[in-house]
Design a protein around this motif. Structure first.
Motif, short mmCIF file in Angstrom:
data_model
loop_
_atom_site.label_atom_id
_atom_site.label_comp_id
_atom_site.label_asym_id
_atom_site.label_seq_id
_atom_site.Cartn_x
_atom_site.Cartn_y
_atom_site.Cartn_z
N LEU A 232 5.74 10.94 -0.75
CA LEU A 232 6.37 9.64 -1.00
C LEU A 232 6.11 9.18 -2.43
N ILE B 183 2.37 13.21 3.58
CA ILE B 183 3.53 12.32 3.53
C ILE B 183 3.38 11.31 2.39
N GLU B 184 2.20 10.74 2.28
CA GLU B 184 1.98 9.74 1.23
C GLU B 184 2.10 10.37 -0.15
N LEU C 298 12.35 14.04 0.42
CA LEU C 298 11.18 14.19 1.30
C LEU C 298 11.28 15.46 2.13
N VAL D 256 0.84 -1.20 0.00
CA VAL D 256 0.00 0.00 0.00
C VAL D 256 0.87 1.26 0.00
N ARG D 257 1.92 1.26 0.82
CA ARG D 257 2.81 2.43 0.87
C ARG D 257 3.59 2.59 -0.44
#
Lengths: 175, 212
Positions: free
Chosen positions: A119, A115-116, A165, A29-30
């Motif tokens: 990423l 964050i996602e 990031l 998922v990440r």
């Protein structure tokens, strides 16, 4: 359980998978940024594992062997995903909107979303290295065994991922 | 220069990394039908990939056969079967003795078993965690299926337990706390695979001390 599957009790495969499913699901998922894509990639990876179960020579290392297949499948899937996005989405607009300086996470309560999104903008190999190191908390030696890459190469990928990031999220976290 | 990217250089970024990584470590779920869809495909391909191995006696039993027995012979066979069942019943009754082993977490692990190789034993698993809201037990004995063995609060605060019948041999297990956190038994023998997933090991009926 591997012996049971190889002897024809294919239902035992579900027990083998369950032990490692949580770790594999989180990574997928990440890595892919979508539960739907993760579902597809994991179905494909687990079937690949099922078909080649005879090749899992060291049965005590089934977890690592399975995880390796999942990581490879997600890498392939991410590459396809990227091609798709380049064809259909102006990705830079999405990034700028998601991590615009001054948009405090507390205001919209969506730190995870920022964050996602950040990423997702990383190249797949950097995202994979970051996730394995800092989310799955593997050692560099474990990562090297899993990916076939050298430890220095992996350290470089992780470092680049962290730098990228930080650049993307410094507006969110005020540096 | 690759050498620059060492652990000490990374250390100063630790706080920033932790802020990013912590929410990403939260558990994720796929669609509830995931396993069903997977196992449908596994079943469809399984027969060709891994044909069931039949022992010669199993194959013999599966073949259709016709037996012709005269009435007197049938009576004799019936009497014989009844006698066998009676003797087996006594033997099974003797074997399933009420022995209890204990596998525990956070408290001393004990076992009262002595080795009887073919005896099913009731093993009591105990887990201690005052912060837990739900504790499950998974292992090779329940095919690592979440939700099939849920520990109950037992008396003292934070103490959870479940009793499980286990066949003799080596079993791997772990506890799942609050539905997502897998924890190996801190006092039991560990089994760790090559990407750090830890399980605990219990041996049933194979030595004078069945859990370590």
């Amino acid at each position: 359980m591997i012996a049971a599957v190889l002897a024809g009790d294919v239902e035992a495969f579900s027990g083998l998978i369950r032990r490692y499913e949580d770790t594999c699901v989180r990574f997928a998922v990440r890595m892919l940024g979508s539960r739907v894509d993760a579902d597809d990639a994991l179905q494909s990876a687990f079937m690949r594992a099922f078909r080649s179960l005879r090749n899992c020579r060291d049965r005590d290392r089934f977890g690592g062997w399975l995880y390796q297949i999942v990581v490879n499948e997600c890498r392939t899937y991410a590459t396809r995903q990227r091609r798709r996005e380049l064809r259909f989405t102006p990705a830079t607009n999405v990034i700028e909107r998601a991590v615009a300086p001054g948009s405090e996470p507390e205001e919209d309560g969506d730190v995870g979303g920022h964050i996602e999104t950040a990423l997702a903008t990383l190249p797949a190999e950097q995202r994979e290295a970051f996730l394995l190191k800092h989310v799955e908390e593997l050692s560099y030696d474990e990562m090297a065994a899993l990916t076939g890459l050298s430890v220095p190469a992996l350290k470089m990928r992780v470092k680049r991922a962290c730098d990228a990031l930080r650049d993307l999220l410094e507006g969110v976290y005020n540096g | 220069m690759v050498e620059n990217y060492d652990d000490s250089a990374m250390a100063k970024d630790a706080e920033f990394i932790d802020r990013i990584a912590t929410p990403l470590r939260a558990p994720e779920r796929v669609h509830p039908t995931f396993e069903h869809r997977l196992m449908e495909k596994v079943s469809a391909e399984g027969a060709a990939l891994y044909p069931a191995r039949e022992s010669s006696i199993h194959g013999w039993l599966r073949n259709e056969r016709i037996f012709r027995v005269n009435p007197l012979g049938a009576l004799a066979v019936a009497a014989g079967i009844a006698a066998i069942i009676g003797v087996s019943g006594i033997a099974i009754g003797l074997r399933i003795s009420a022995r209890t082993s204990v596998a525990a977490s956070g408290v001393a692990v004990q076992s009262a078993s002595t080795a009887v190789p073919d005896t099913v034993q009731i093993v009591r698993f105990v887990f201690v965690d005052s912060g837990a809201k739900r504790v499950e037990l998974v292992g090779d004995f329940n095919e690592w299926a979440k939700g099939s063995i849920v520990l109950r609060r037992s008396g003292a605060p934070g103490v959870w337990s479940a009793s499980v019948p286990l066949s003799p041999g080596r079993h791997e297990y772990a506890f799942i706390i609050n539905g997502s956190r897998w924890v190996a038994d801190p006092l039991a023998l560990k089994s760790s695979d090559d990407f750090g997933t830890e399980s605990s090991v219990i041996r049933v009926g194979t030595s004078s001390k069945s859990a370590t």
